[in-house]
Scaffold this active site. Structure first.
Site, PDB file in Angstrom:
ATOM      1  N   GLY A  54       0.398  -0.963  -0.083  1.00  0.00           N
ATOM      2  CA  GLY A  54       0.501  -0.330  -0.284  1.00  0.00           C
ATOM      3  C   GLY A  54       0.714   1.117   0.228  1.00  0.00           C
ATOM      4  O   GLY A  54       2.291   1.328   0.875  1.00  0.00           O
ATOM      5  N   HIS A  57       3.124   4.677   3.118  1.00  0.00           N
ATOM      6  CA  HIS A  57       4.690   4.766   4.135  1.00  0.00           C
ATOM      7  C   HIS A  57       5.803   4.769   2.773  1.00  0.00           C
ATOM      8  O   HIS A  57       7.076   4.325   3.523  1.00  0.00           O
ATOM      9  CB  HIS A  57       4.982   2.877   3.265  1.00  0.00           C
ATOM     10  N   LYS A 105       5.396  -8.213   2.476  1.00  0.00           N
ATOM     11  CA  LYS A 105       5.209  -7.032   3.941  1.00  0.00           C
ATOM     12  C   LYS A 105       4.049  -8.423   4.677  1.00  0.00           C
ATOM     13  O   LYS A 105       2.935  -8.553   4.017  1.00  0.00           O
ATOM     14  CB  LYS A 105       4.580  -5.884   4.033  1.00  0.00           C
ATOM     15  N   ASP A 110      -1.454  -8.170   1.025  1.00  0.00           N
ATOM     16  CA  ASP A 110      -0.129  -8.317   0.217  1.00  0.00           C
ATOM     17  C   ASP A 110       0.041  -9.821  -0.209  1.00  0.00           C
ATOM     18  O   ASP A 110       0.568  -9.936  -0.644  1.00  0.00           O
ATOM     19  CB  ASP A 110       1.125  -7.316   1.049  1.00  0.00           C
ATOM     20  N   HIS A 215       0.084   1.293   9.736  1.00  0.00           N
ATOM     21  CA  HIS A 215      -1.313   1.610   9.214  1.00  0.00           C
ATOM     22  C   HIS A 215      -1.780   1.655   9.572  1.00  0.00           C
ATOM     23  O   HIS A 215      -3.768   1.944   9.225  1.00  0.00           O
ATOM     24  CB  HIS A 215      -2.670   0.142   8.466  1.00  0.00           C
TER      25      HIS A 215
END
Ligand SMILES: Nc1ncnc2c1ncn2[C@@H]1O[C@H](COP(=O)(O)OP(=O)(O)O)[C@@H](O)[C@H]1O
Ligand SMILES: Nc1ncnc2c1ncn2[C@@H]1O[C@H](COP(=O)(O)OP(=O)(O)O)[C@@H](O)[C@H]1O
Ligand SMILES: [Mg+2]
Ligand SMILES: [Mg+2]
Ligand SMILES: [Mg+2]
Ligand SMILES: [Mg+2]
Lengths: 329, 215, 329, 215
Positions: A54, A57, A105, A110, A215
């Site tokens: 995502g 980050h 990760k 994911d 997150h």
């Protein structure tokens, strides 16, 4: 919430386009589907390293694409894993006879999306799951999350792949770094996801959230605010219990800011954490302090300790030329 | 079978509507124990489906489910994108060469749900969308086994979906992001279970109306 | 306010000590008085470049000490200029036969304290005043402030000094870069000075402060929140009016985060600003995007355009090895 | 002259007290049109002076002012540190070889203030501490010229300091950080003017008490 944005819908596109322009010397952006890839051809037979996750980050992972590290990174929407077509296209574009290693990760989204891509890929491939977050036990029902230690995995495999290590060796190395790496994070504030416009969690003026992920999900417990030394001792204690470093062990100490914590505070955390391990006879021989695996605009940080033997140290020190990490060239 | 892919545009439309109507509530759920993006994720997928709905209406179910699956897989992202993608692609596979009736549909749907279980390495009781999907599949199979009338079967599906969704409230999450909240995950309905239920209930509604509508 | 701190009194010391440990390969910390200096001896006759200023802007200036850039940096307390004994000691420690050039951001406190140090120094010396902030006209009663463009001045003089330019040449070069560099900042939030524990200014959910400096001082006007494109056009417009770049002019575009703005948004700003100048025929040939001249935990950013001729481009590209900027080595 | 450096510990103490008492108010002023650090800056200097006050009490004025100046210069930082440092170092220089009376002190203080003007490239009317220091110097010179009694002279100084401080409220700042606020700088008293006034009034208070105290 105030953010520099034109519209939620094209935030990611405009940002990626800016990233690609700002670093056009080393990377380029593929669209439809989106991935960030190296500019320069790699040596035939080199294992192609593909990561992604995502967005939100940054600089992880797109900032780590380049010589000595990743071949491509697939950015998802904010805090949302990318989709299989991205990884598949990135893998196909970068595969150069050495097979593909996915570095993922450990989050349900994911893992599943990369898994689908891997199933569709018709060349030798393997996956390293980054799971350095020791906020939860190894036995946690979904395994441990991948957090700030991921970049260490990417850097070290990256150096090995660059110097010709094969797919099996890269995979084994990644797993080894993973086992030798532990992270713990603390949040002082929540982050605000652009599409939502308000903080993900409420937290009082005198509270901190220990053991957070990246997150804006809440951590393992909420404590009252305390001194930097107490916070560092708490986080480092859990890491130390997990890795149980021997006296004389060499290690990399990585202090990662979540986005809104000033460098001044991160260096203070570095000072306290290095005191913690120096007292225990650990030889902190490498450092990395800064915002590398962020959680949008969250205030907070994580501490990562990564035990290094001579091989890992050499690979960490090997030249790297990416947007966010660069040395030796 | 009464239901043809020509229905898809209206099905997609009610799904869009129910997610839109409940967006705030679901986002609050995903913010409480997830990361808050579930509605946005789904809506990206629904938007993509809306753009394709004209085309979808012209396909057979095998092709339509395949297309829906691929669209969800490439447009949604996150856990739910891969899971819904998996669901529909697996349904498409299971539907090959089979005339559609309730019995067959129950089997097809069960195949889809099984694929989701495998993809998510999850089962009932882990506080996910599977706590809606698994009992709904069972309810369909039961209806087929008992040869209940379609309107009753649909009604049962809706009830089961709601009960499944409600059941996640007191569960301890052991899959997905909510698992990291451990005991703190209790007391909140799972966002993915909620949207599964909302979508299933919306579909049931349209289908039931379709049954009673003059041909 | 929640910050990682043990006590306000030793925040700076603990942080500097952490900084020094984390970068022990290139710098060391002098205490009593405090300055951060290069580790490695310089070539005899090299001009010693000394900068400094209040803390809270990290990585500026300590992060720019090292080969190819500064010889030493003097950190003051948070947002408070350092004291003359620091600059004097730093100058005396680093002077190596080529004289001393002070690089000073144009703020009353910094200017006066460096001036006192310069008066006490008994070797050839000169001062470059960084004053790139075009939020105010050149004719402003105290002159323009030095903000994010300062690092460009430091980098370019640093490269020249490293390659043997003498004091007069370094001074002239610094003044030249200064004239060719313009910055404008916008704040979405205030910062919070640790000693005070509350935001320096109040600002509404729908307001932004245009033309801010880097100390949480308010800017030149308060506007309502608007789209990223509108903000960029506003800031870039003022810069463009000031520098009036010719069509075909090469330039470095630097997007600087103030501390709490995610990289994703900074890259979006980069995209929009580069579009702004591309439309005007300016050739954006170099980029720098990130948190370089921060204002503690302020959300916001500044845009800096620096016009580069061939000499400046070559000096910008020259190798640099500091904690915060590194390339070519 | 009645006043010897032996008084310094008590003078420093009242200065510490008045800054402490008014800290919040002054910080609010410096946050309104500056960067909020002025009190912290001064307090760092005062703390350093307290640590030296035993030693300061044993010096003559020339040495004491020199030491105070260097301490302010190295402990305070910011604009005010360099300015107070400059003030006391210049006073020390001007005091060399001169017996201290009101006339001489007025001249010494004026030299100090002139040095501050030079260092700050500033003058009266720019909304800085000089709007207190310049009229206070003038008031001292006037008192000496008029040979007014010391208690009256001190009283005038305090009044002048307050008036000077007040006068900064409506000024447009043209020096220091506040200058960047332009018209928005009006309506706020300058923090440095405020602390100058507070310190001067505190000093006057002690000195006046000292005059009336039984020897
Ligand atoms: N392993 C899994 N198996 C089944 N469902 C899952 C699993 N992990 C997550 N989910 C479902 O996905 C939902 C979250 O979807 P979404 O928010 O879109 O993705 P993400 O969790 O990646 O942010 C959860 O509420 C849950 O119902
Ligand atoms: N050029 C100048 N000349 C005289 N006084 C000044 C000048 N600049 C600032 N000052 C005074 O210094 C005060 C600010 O001091 P301080 O807050 O300690 O330093 P800084 O402004 O560096 O943060 C102002 O309120 C003003 O009275
Ligand atoms: Mg997500
Ligand atoms: Mg989610
Ligand atoms: Mg200051
Ligand atoms: Mg100040």
């Amino acid at each position: 919430m105030k953010k520099f944005i034109n519209s939620i819908d094209n935030l990611l596109d405009e940002s990626l386009s800016g990233f690609a322009k700002a670093h056009a010397d080393i990377i380029q952006l593929n669209t439809q589907p989106h991935f960030v890839r190296r500019n320069k051809p790699t040596a035939p037979g080199k294992v192609a390293l593909i990561s992604g996750g995502g967005s939100g980050h940054e600089p992880l992972h797109s900032g780590f694409v380049g010589s000595g590290m990743l071949d491509a990174a697939c950015p998802g929407q904010v805090f949302t894993s990318p989709t299989p077509d991205q990884m598949l296209a990135a893998a196909q574009a970068m595969e150069n006879g050495g097979g593909v290693l996915f570095i993922v990760k450990n989050y349900a989204g994911d893992v599943m999306n990369f898994e689908i891509a891997a199933e569709m890929l018709d060349c030798p491939h393997d996956t390293v799951l980054a799971c350095d977050d020791v906020a939860f036990p190894k036995t946690h029902s979904t395994g441990r999350r991948g957090v700030a230690g991921t970049l260490i995995v990417e850097k070290i495999i990256g150096a090995a792949a660059e110097s010709g290590a094969d797919l099996a060796a890269c995979k084994a190395l990644g797993d080894r770094v993973n086992i030798a790496t532990a992270s713990m994070g603390v949040a002082l504030t929540s982050c605000t996801v652009p599409a939502l416009g308000k903080p993900t969690f409420d937290i009082g003026e005198n509270e901190i959230e220990m053991g957070v992920g990246i997150h804006g999900e809440r951590g393992r417990e909420r404590l009252t605010m305390r001194s930097a030394t107490e916070i560092v001792d708490y986080l480092s204690g859990i890491i130390d219990d997990d890795l149980k470093p021997q006296k004389g062990q060499s290690a990399l100490l990585h202090i990662n800011g979540f986005g809104a914590t000033p460098l001044m505070e991160l260096h203070l955390i570095y000072e306290l954490a290095s005191r913690f391990w120096e007292k225990r006879g650990v030889n902190i021989c490498r450092s990395l302090v800064g915002n590398y695996t962020t959680s949008l605009d969250m205030a907070g940080c994580s501490i990562t300790l990564s035990l290094l033997d001579e091989e890992l140290l050499r690979l960490w020190d090997a030249p790297v030329h990416t947007a966010a990490l660069r040395w030796g060239c | 079978m009464q239901f043809a892919p020509a229905l898809l545009p209206s099905l997609i439309q009610v799904i869009d509507k129910t997610i839109e109507t409940n967006a705030e509530e679901v986002t609050a759920l995903d913010q409480a124990i997830g990361d808050g993006d579930h509605v946005t994720n789904l809506q990206r997928g629904i938007k993509a489906l809306i753009a394709q709905s004209g085309e979808l209406a012209t396909l057979d179910w095998v092709a339509a489910w395949q297309k829906i699956g691929m669209t969800m897989m490439t447009a949604v992202g996150g856990a739910s994108g891969s899971l819904y993608g998996t669901l529909f692609v697996a349904m498409s596979k299971a539907a090959r060469e089979r005339p559609l009736d309730l019995q067959v549909f129950a089997e097809i749907f069960t195949s889809g749900v099984d694929a989701v279980k495998q993809r998510g390495k999850a089962d009932a009781g882990e506080k996910t969308m599977l706590d809606v999907l698994i009992p709904v599949a069972a309810s369909l199979r039961q209806a087929a086994a008992d040869s209940v009338a379609l309107p009753v079967a649909l009604d049962n599906v809706a009830r089961t979906a709601i009960a499944g969704m409600e059941s996640t409230r007191d569960m301890l999450a052991t899959k997905g992001r909510a698992s990291f909240l451990e005991e703190r995950s209790r007391g909140h309905i799972d966002a993915g279970a909620k949207t599964s239920q909302l979508m299933i209930c919306a579909l049931v509604d349209v289908l039931a109306k379709h049954l009673t509508a003059p041909a």
